[in-house]
Motif scaffolding. Structure first.
Motif, PDB file in Angstrom:
ATOM      1  N   VAL A 284      -5.118   3.177  -5.416  1.00 30.79           N
ATOM      2  CA  VAL A 284      -5.552   1.871  -4.918  1.00 30.79           C
ATOM      3  C   VAL A 284      -7.051   1.696  -5.167  1.00 30.79           C
TER       4      VAL A 284
ATOM      5  N   VAL B 106       0.844  -1.207   0.000  1.00 28.22           N
ATOM      6  CA  VAL B 106       0.000   0.000   0.000  1.00 28.22           C
ATOM      7  C   VAL B 106       0.875   1.251   0.000  1.00 28.22           C
TER       8      VAL B 106
ATOM      9  N   SER C 186       2.111   2.440  -3.275  1.00 25.60           N
ATOM     10  CA  SER C 186       1.082   2.643  -4.302  1.00 25.60           C
ATOM     11  C   SER C 186       0.371   3.970  -4.110  1.00 25.60           C
TER      12      SER C 186
END
Length: 772
Positions: A368, A362, A365
């Protein structure tokens, strides 16, 4: 003990290792094989080459979005879509002689597959009181019988009008208009059974019941979560979008109790590497979670994100987004910091290290997407789980921007459109006010019955009339024996259907079958040839035009059936609504929809554009129609089911060769199951602990606080890599185990994915193989 078809399927069962990839050349061959069993090569070509094309037939299967015009393959469909459309286009027919030869009590003993295999319904039929056979009835007399029953009710609320997601926007709008003009909001639908939890949670937190992403967002996400869904069987065209995302650099995390083939690798049959190559790996990380552990997973993940922000202030959370667009963050943060890691590990069956590795994904990134399906929505704590997904997305500003957002993946082709059109027992006053202004009557304001409450009301004698627009209610609803008892308590049951299904054999005192055109068929009314519209999971509304000649000259369209029924029922006693005009020209319906439904202004002109209309989503404009005018962080409590020793937590699921309640074959080749659907998948370690062996025959016995025995008998145990402590078996055969009162908090959706069961030695001998 519930009666079940004895089709000898256990005698034919063979088990092979589960597949490690989905689709490829076998999917093409299986699709064509089934299609050509049902219909001719010419008709197969007519349906498949126009399916999901501009001005073509919208796939009646799942609700996955189509690529933009100019970017669609010539063969823009999946294996299951091809099977479904040609299952409808079958050349097999059911005549009045069939019903003369087969009593209703005999048909009730047949399997779902056998009933579906008989072909298309061709004329209206009635089962009169004390008769065990359907017999022909004219359309005029059928509408008279229905209208007489409706007008004899003491209250309009003694009627229920159920809708399946197969219905078009035009038919759905007419049905809800008729029901409300009649005086009731009793408009349950299949969404009550599949994604009601999604709508409830998203409404509560974001002010909309719909997802926020487009196909382009999927293509350009950095990280995609697939939670509680099996795209290889239930949404196969999603695999193409995931393949595109992977090609653009996305990583994918799959969260599921079973290692499904479609989560592992995809061989795209449209491309050489999908035929002769290894295809595309889908999940970069597979989390085999305990059934119902998704809430605990995302709570643990959210706690890790808060702690990462503590370590690197200003670099992890999107403080601008949180400050400008949300409320409740501080209370949420205090709650999440109190989440106990031992509880998270116990609920998920994962290690803290595994969850920390997801956190690292996460943090790498920027964009998402979280996708989910019924593996999330059908739990007692489904609504809190989805609210926690929203918390997760808001922490890093993953709402309202490209490549990010919430994606509930809906199953039925127009289930979202039905809700847009007003098929909901609790539509907001703004919609009802628009109906009043457009049609000159004041719709009822009190909430009606959803699917679960409709069953309760039928059982208690408070509902006496049940009309279903498509669908197979008995097999879609929970607590099968209770649902059957409820329908049999009605004075009249009626079903607008294309094919025979189990619900036609569960009759009120009087029962009607009203055969209708399929989506594949030309719809010619007095105003000319018509088209209908549908809405996919990503809020795109587009046309669908049938190409085949109707299966029978006696068929009426869904719209025609509903308009004629409304006219016969309300003539001289209801508002002055031009039902006959609506029947002759569906454009007139769309003109009225344009005045009622936000975002569909100038409907007739705009929907003719290639690709149709993308309905606006306020979340993507930074607008939140919640009580506080902002997106809401929530505090969610996890309540794991307490499973006694010697018991398992069962999830119901579909096989690969199945569309909703209808199995096309007795095979589930991705999971290695061939020749039988009465199997229960159990981890080998659990089998050892229970003193069972692969191949044993057992009964599944449900455990619920009411103490009632719910038994699904005659299942074969299959050793399978499920998560320990959990089991899986096919729906609708195991719906008998799902208590009517076992529902998701808030949404009242049946909790079909968390059923406590024990496995007992089979009480009946293995059936002898017989036809059907």
């Amino acid at each position: 003990m519930p009666e079940r078809p004895d089709d000898g399927s256990q005698e034919r069962l063979t088990v092979t290792p589960p597949k490690k990839w989905a689709t490829g050349a076998p999917a093409v061959m299986h699709a064509l094989e089934y299609s050509l069993e049902q219909t001719t090569p010419v008709r197969t070509g007519q349906t498949l080459l126009t399916m999901n094309q501009v001005d073509g037939i919208d796939c009646p299967g799942c609700a996955w979005a189509d690529p933009a015009p100019g970017h669609r393959h010539r063969n823009e469909y999946c294996e299951n879509g091809a099977k479904h459309i040609n299952d409808e286009a079958t050349t097999r027919r059911i005549s009045r002689d069939f019903f003369r030869e087969h009593a209703v009590s005999e048909l009730a003993r047949r399997s779902d597959k056998w009933l579906n295999d008989q072909g298309r319904l061709t004329e209206p039929m009635v089962k009169r009181p004390d008769s065990d056979h359907y017999e022909p009835i004219s359309w005029h007399d059928a509408f008279g019988l229905l209208a007489q029953e409706l007008t004899s009710l003491v209250s309009p609320d003694e009627a229920v009008f159920y809708t399946s997601g197969r219905a078009s926007n035009e038919a759905a709008f007419v049905l809800q208009l008729f029901a409300r003009a009649f005086g009731t909001n009793n408009l349950p639908d299949c969404s009550n059974l599949c994604h009601e939890s999604s709508g409830y949670a998203l409404h509560e937190t974001l002010g909309t019941g719909k997802g926020t992403v487009s196909l382009e967002d999927m293509h350009h996400a950095d990280l995609i979560f697939l939670v509680g869904q099996n795209p290889g069987s239930n949404h196969p065209r999603q695999l193409t979008a995931l393949e595109e995302a992977k090609r653009n650099g996305a990583r994918i995390i799959a969260v599921n109790p079973l290692p499904e083939a479609g989560l592992l690798r995809f061989k795209n049959p449209q491309k050489p590497r999908g035929i002769i190559g290894r295809g595309t790996p889908i999940a970069d990380r597979f989390l085999q979670i305990r059934v119902g552990g998704d809430l605990a997973l995302f709570q643990g993940l959210n706690r890790l994100l808060l702690e990462a922000e503590d370590t690197r202030p200003g670099t992890v959370l999107d403080h601008d987004y949180i400050r400008n667009n949300t409320e409740g963050f501080e209370a949420f943060a205090r709650h999440i910091r109190s989440v106990d890691w031992d509880d998270v590990v116990a609920a998920t069956g994962l290690t803290r290290q595994e969850i920390e590795q997801v956190r690292d994904e996460v943090l790498r990134s920027e964009r998402v997407v979280v996708c989910w399906a019924m593996g999330v929505t059908q739990h007692k704590h489904a609504v809190p789980t989805i609210r926690e997904f929203v918390n997760f997305l808001m922490l890093r500003g993953n709402l309202g921007r490209a490549g990010a957002g919430a994606c509930p993946v809906r199953g039925h082709s127009n289930v979202q459109g039905d809700r847009t059109m007003g098929i909901w027992e609790q539509m907001p006053d703004s919609f009802l006010d628009s109906l009043r202004e457009e049609f000159g009557f004041d719709p009822p304001r009190h909430h009606g019955f959803d699917s679960v409450n409709a069953i309760r009301a039928m059982l208690e004698g408070r509902v006496k009339f049940f009309l279903s627009l498509a669908g197979n209610f008995v097999r879609a609803a929970p607590d099968s024996m209770v649902t059957e008892e409820a329908l049999r308590a009605c004075r009249l049951t009626a079903h607008i259907s294309t094919k025979l299904n189990r619900t036609h054999t569960v009759c009120g005192r009087t029962a009607l079958i009203l055969p209708t055109l399929g989506r594949t068929e030309r719809d010619v009314q007095s105003g000319g040839e018509q088209f209908v519209t549908v809405e996919n999971s990503m809020s795109e509304v587009h046309t669908s035009r049938g190409r085949l000649q109707p299966a029978s000259p006696l068929l009426l369209s869904e719209v025609a059936i509903l308009c004629r029924l409304a006219h016969r029922t309300l003539a001289g006693r209801g508002p002055d609504i031009p039902w006959s005009v609506f029947e002759s020209d569906y454009g007139e319906i769309r003109d009225r929809i344009a005045n009622v439904v936000p975002g569909l202004h100038d409907f007739n002109r705009r929907v003719m554009r290639p690709g149709g209309i993308r309905l606006p989503n306020a979340v993507n404009e930074g607008v939140f129609h919640t009580e506080v005018g902002k997106a809401r962080f929530t505090r969610n409590e996890h309540e794991a089911p307490s499973v006694p020793d010697g018991h398992l937590l069962l999830q119901t699921l579909r096989s690969h060769d199945q569309w909703n309640t209808v199995p096309y074959t007795d095979d589930d080749r991705y999971r290695g199951i061939h020749g039988s659907r009465r199997v229960v998948l159990v981890n080998p370690d659990d089998l050892t602990g229970l003193g069972l062996a692969d191949g044993d025959r057992v009964d599944l016995v449900g455990v619920w606080k009411d103490g009632a025995e719910r038994r699904a008998d005659g299942f074969t145990v299959v050793a399978y890599p499920t998560k320990t402590g959990t089991a899986a078996a096919y729906y609708p055969e195991t719906n008998v185990l799902v208590p009517l009162d076992s529902v998701a908090d808030g949404s009242n959706q049946p909790a079909s994915k968390s059923v406590i069961v024990r496995l007992e030695p089979a009480t009946r001998p293995a059936p002898v193989s017989v036809p059907g």
